[in-house]
Each structure stands twice: as structure tokens, then as C-alpha cells.
Scaffold this motif. Structure first.
Motif, PDB file in Angstrom:
ATOM      1  N   TYR A 173      -1.606   4.028   5.236  1.00 28.80           N
ATOM      2  CA  TYR A 173      -2.420   3.598   4.109  1.00 28.80           C
ATOM      3  C   TYR A 173      -1.935   2.245   3.594  1.00 28.80           C
ATOM      4  O   TYR A 173      -0.749   2.008   3.458  1.00 28.80           O
ATOM      5  CB  TYR A 173      -2.344   4.618   2.971  1.00 28.80           C
ATOM      6  CG  TYR A 173      -3.055   5.919   3.279  1.00 28.80           C
ATOM      7  CD1 TYR A 173      -4.406   6.071   2.970  1.00 28.80           C
ATOM      8  CD2 TYR A 173      -2.386   6.971   3.881  1.00 28.80           C
ATOM      9  CE1 TYR A 173      -5.065   7.266   3.256  1.00 28.80           C
ATOM     10  CE2 TYR A 173      -3.034   8.166   4.171  1.00 28.80           C
ATOM     11  CZ  TYR A 173      -4.379   8.309   3.857  1.00 28.80           C
ATOM     12  OH  TYR A 173      -5.015   9.477   4.144  1.00 28.80           O
ATOM     13  N   ILE A 213      -2.312  -0.665   0.368  1.00 27.91           N
ATOM     14  CA  ILE A 213      -2.432  -0.585  -1.090  1.00 27.91           C
ATOM     15  C   ILE A 213      -3.891  -0.525  -1.509  1.00 27.91           C
ATOM     16  O   ILE A 213      -4.260   0.187  -2.451  1.00 27.91           O
ATOM     17  CB  ILE A 213      -1.708  -1.773  -1.747  1.00 27.91           C
ATOM     18  CG1 ILE A 213      -0.191  -1.625  -1.569  1.00 27.91           C
ATOM     19  CG2 ILE A 213      -2.051  -1.886  -3.233  1.00 27.91           C
ATOM     20  CD1 ILE A 213       0.626  -2.779  -2.117  1.00 27.91           C
ATOM     21  N   GLN A 271      -0.289  10.662   0.437  1.00 32.95           N
ATOM     22  CA  GLN A 271      -0.823   9.479   1.121  1.00 32.95           C
ATOM     23  C   GLN A 271       0.198   8.339   1.109  1.00 32.95           C
ATOM     24  O   GLN A 271       0.349   7.623   2.104  1.00 32.95           O
ATOM     25  CB  GLN A 271      -2.130   9.051   0.443  1.00 32.95           C
ATOM     26  CG  GLN A 271      -3.268  10.041   0.634  1.00 32.95           C
ATOM     27  CD  GLN A 271      -4.489   9.677  -0.191  1.00 32.95           C
ATOM     28  OE1 GLN A 271      -4.378   9.103  -1.280  1.00 32.95           O
ATOM     29  NE2 GLN A 271      -5.662  10.022   0.315  1.00 32.95           N
ATOM     30  N   LEU A 272       0.903   8.174  -0.014  1.00 34.25           N
ATOM     31  CA  LEU A 272       1.926   7.128  -0.080  1.00 34.25           C
ATOM     32  C   LEU A 272       3.050   7.408   0.909  1.00 34.25           C
ATOM     33  O   LEU A 272       3.702   6.482   1.402  1.00 34.25           O
ATOM     34  CB  LEU A 272       2.490   7.036  -1.498  1.00 34.25           C
ATOM     35  CG  LEU A 272       1.616   6.315  -2.521  1.00 34.25           C
ATOM     36  CD1 LEU A 272       2.157   6.529  -3.931  1.00 34.25           C
ATOM     37  CD2 LEU A 272       1.526   4.828  -2.203  1.00 34.25           C
ATOM     38  N   SER A 304       2.335   5.462   3.837  1.00 33.48           N
ATOM     39  CA  SER A 304       2.018   4.063   3.563  1.00 33.48           C
ATOM     40  C   SER A 304       2.561   3.148   4.651  1.00 33.48           C
ATOM     41  O   SER A 304       3.534   3.471   5.339  1.00 33.48           O
ATOM     42  CB  SER A 304       2.614   3.657   2.213  1.00 33.48           C
ATOM     43  OG  SER A 304       2.565   2.248   2.038  1.00 33.48           O
ATOM     44  N   LEU A 350       7.309   2.042  -0.381  1.00 39.51           N
ATOM     45  CA  LEU A 350       6.383   2.977  -1.024  1.00 39.51           C
ATOM     46  C   LEU A 350       6.592   4.386  -0.492  1.00 39.51           C
ATOM     47  O   LEU A 350       6.514   5.361  -1.247  1.00 39.51           O
ATOM     48  CB  LEU A 350       4.929   2.535  -0.802  1.00 39.51           C
ATOM     49  CG  LEU A 350       4.478   1.287  -1.557  1.00 39.51           C
ATOM     50  CD1 LEU A 350       3.011   0.985  -1.247  1.00 39.51           C
ATOM     51  CD2 LEU A 350       4.665   1.457  -3.067  1.00 39.51           C
ATOM     52  N   ARG A 351       6.858   4.506   0.790  1.00 39.10           N
ATOM     53  CA  ARG A 351       7.105   5.830   1.360  1.00 39.10           C
ATOM     54  C   ARG A 351       8.346   6.452   0.712  1.00 39.10           C
ATOM     55  O   ARG A 351       8.331   7.596   0.270  1.00 39.10           O
ATOM     56  CB  ARG A 351       7.291   5.747   2.883  1.00 39.10           C
ATOM     57  CG  ARG A 351       6.077   5.225   3.627  1.00 39.10           C
ATOM     58  CD  ARG A 351       6.104   5.634   5.101  1.00 39.10           C
ATOM     59  NE  ARG A 351       7.247   5.121   5.826  1.00 39.10           N
ATOM     60  CZ  ARG A 351       7.296   3.929   6.426  1.00 39.10           C
ATOM     61  NH1 ARG A 351       6.256   3.107   6.336  1.00 39.10           N
ATOM     62  NH2 ARG A 351       8.380   3.545   7.089  1.00 39.10           N
TER      63      ARG A 351
END
Length: 333
Positions: A1, A3, A41-42, A45, A50-51
Motif C-alpha cells: 500500500y 500513502i 494495511q499499513l 505498506s 510505516l510497517r
């Protein structure tokens, strides 16, 4: 994903996390804005930071099965910068960060994780550090031996720290007490003598072999004194002294004699009182014929110390409240 795949109100906060590039202890924007679905979902990423941030928040929420979260993401080897507070910035793989931040409900769950990490993900730093804690199990022997002998990409700027992971593996290997491994351990320590830490001295103390005297003799005197003066620290010197004193032979006596009678004791401004104290008792507590001369030399000092020792009255034990938290088992202990 990417941003752009997330809700518009959340996007600026995600952009800020990526711009900072540091995984914080916790992120208030994720804590207050991200739903459980968005955290999942992050966790997929395109941005490692972010993960890692998402996984930390998942491990905070009771709505997630924490064991499933960490077991499902042990192959995320991207490196992220993490906020270590007063220690500055630590660089970890995302998987290592999950393991270091996670808590387990039971020892059985942690054992399952250890098994998975050692047998399938033993390239992680956490696979190495856990070897200091666990008992030797034959099912892990081949994996640990491979970890102890494989080449690692040391960062030369790290100096001694660049050898740290291998030291954990050598310590784990030594626990099996197999004679064939002594040569492997000795050669690794000799080759990386300038890098070794207190853990290597612990290894040679707990699993002694006369062939390790080569390591002590190579380390002393250059690295012994260089470390004291450079780091202004006595810890490694004391580890060295307490380790070699247990060998109780002429070769160990020669080194202890050299330390004890060196003039000046240390040729730099470092505080050496603790080293002198530990050296005295390392010799005194390891009585043997090889140390008879040294013991006579320090006997008056020991007697004086014992005479001036203050005996404190016993302290009544305090009954501490029981920790009732569900998850309290962590990786590092």
C-alpha cells in the motif's frame, strides 16, 4: 500500500512518519486515528517505517492476537531507525523490532517463537541474542554452529560491536560442551581479539579450556589497556581478570602478576580503584600453587579490607504486589 491508498485525513500523518524516518515508542496519530483494518494495511505498506510503526500499535491493542502478529511477520528484513530515548537511534530490521517490543502470554508461546526464529529466521539479530538465555538443545545445535561460523557483514565503524552477534552464537555453541567446537571458538576469538566483549570472557570462564589462554595472551596487554583508557571504563578489564583468574596455572599467573605489579598501574586518567579491588579478590578467591606468590603480596591488603568491612543489618523482605498483567514475558529476559 502507498500513502495515497489511505483515507485523506490520515495521509498527512503517514507522510510525517515517513519524513521523520524514525519509529517512535508509539505514534499518537496511529493511536488516535488508525482503525484496526488500516493498521493491517499499513503492515503491508511500501514504507518500512510505516510497517514497523503499525506493528508496534498492533502490539498495543488488545483487539489483535499479538502472537499471530509477530509470527506472521518474521521475514520483514528491511532496516528501520528506532527511537531509543537516551541511547539515541538504534537500527533494526522490522522483524527484530517486533520481537524486541512484543510480549508473550506464556513461556510456551515464547518457546514456539524461539524455535521459529532459530530454525527459519536465524539471520535476525534476535536469533543471536536469544542464545545467551536458552539452554542447549540438540535440535538447535546445527543451526547455532552455522550461526557461529557464517560470515557476517561487519560495519567496521562499529569496532568491537561489529562482532557482537557472533559472540552470542559462540556462547550458545560453547554451552553444548563439545570438544570439536573448542577450536572453532578459539579461532574466532583469536581472529577478532580486538573486538571481543565481556560475553567472550564469560564464555571462557564458564566453559574453560587451556587453549583459550592463547586468546588471553593475545588480548593482553595491548587491548586490555587500550580499552580502559579509550573508554574510561573498567568493566571489560574486570571481566578479563575474573575470567583468566579461574585458570589457576603459570600462564594465567604471569598475566595477573603483570597487571598487579605494573608501574604505573594504568598510564591514563581512568579510575582504576574498582579494577584493583577486583584483581585483588580474583587472585585471593582462586587459591592455587601458581598464585602463592601473588597471594602473599596481597594478603595484608585483603586482611585490612576484611577488618574494615561494615556488616549491614539484614533487611526484612518486602512483599511486592503480584503482576497480574496478561502478557509479561519479553524477548530480552
Amino acid at each position: 500500500y502507498a500513502i495515497k491508498d489511505f483515507r485523506k485525513p490520515l495521509q498527512p500523518h503517514l507522510t510525517e512518519i515517513v519524513s521523520k524516518g524514525i519509529v517512535m515508542y508509539y505514534d499518537s496519530s496511529l493511536r488516535n486515528m488508525a482503525t484496526d483494518k488500516e493498521l493491517i494495511q499499513l503492515g503491508q505498506s511500501e514504507h518500512p517505517v510505516l510497517r514497523a510503526s503499525a506493528f508496534r500499535e498492533m502490539l498495543h491493542r488488545k483487539s489483535f492476537n499479538h502472537f499471530d502478529v509477530l509470527m506472521s511477520h518474521l521475514d520483514d528484513t528491511a532496516t528501520v531507525a528506532t527511537d531509543a530515548g537516551e541511547f539515541g537511534i538504534w537500527y533494526r530490521t522490522v522483524s527484530d523490532d517486533i520481537l524486541q517490543e512484543a510480549k508473550w502470554k506464556t513461556k510456551e508461546d515464547k518457546s514456539k517463537t524461539i524455535n521459529e526464529v532459530i530454525t527459519r529466521h536465524n539471520y535476525l539479530k534476535s536469533a543471536y541474542t536469544i542464545l545467551e538465555q536458552i539452554e542447549p538443545q540438540e535440535k538447535y545445535y546445527s543451526f547455532i554452529k552455522d550461526m557461529a561460523t557464517r560470515k557476517r557483514n561487519y560495519d567496521e565503524e562499529l569496532g568491537e560491536q561489529g562482532f557482537a552477534e557472533i559472540e552470542y552464537a559462540l556462547y550458545g555453541l560453547a554451552k553444548f560442551k563439545k570438544n570439536d567446537d573448542i577450536k572453532i571458538i578459539r579461532e574466532q576469538l583469536l581472529e577478532n581479539c580486538w573486538r571481543i566483549s565481556g560475553l567472550s570472557f564469560t564464555l571462557m570462564k564458564e566453559f574453560p579450556d587451556t587453549s583459550y589462554l592463547q586468546v588471553f595472551e593475545k588480548y593482553y596487554p595491548r587491548n586490555f589497556y587500550r580499552t580502559i583508557c579509550r573508554d574510561q571504563s573498567s568493566d571489560k578489564a574486570v571481566d578479563f581478570i575474573n575470567s583468566i583468574a579461574g585458570y589457576k596455572n603459570q600462564r594465567s599467573s604471569n598475566i595477573l602478576d603483570s597487571i598487579l605489579n605494573r608501574k604505573p598501574f594504568i598510564n591514563c586518567p581512568a579510575d582504576t580503584s574498582y579494577i584493583k579491588h577486583q584483581l585483588t579478590y580474583a587472585i585471593w578467591d582462586n587459591e592455587c600453587s601458581a598464585y602463592s606468590k601473588l597471594r602473599k603480596q596481597i594478603e595484608s591488603r585483603v586482611r585490612e579490607n576484611e577488618k574494615n568491612k561494615i556488616e549491614l543489618p539484614p533487611i526484612d523482605p518486602v512483599e511486592l504486589p503480584i503482576d497480574s498483567s496478561e502478557e509479561k514475558i519479553v524477548w530480552w529476559r
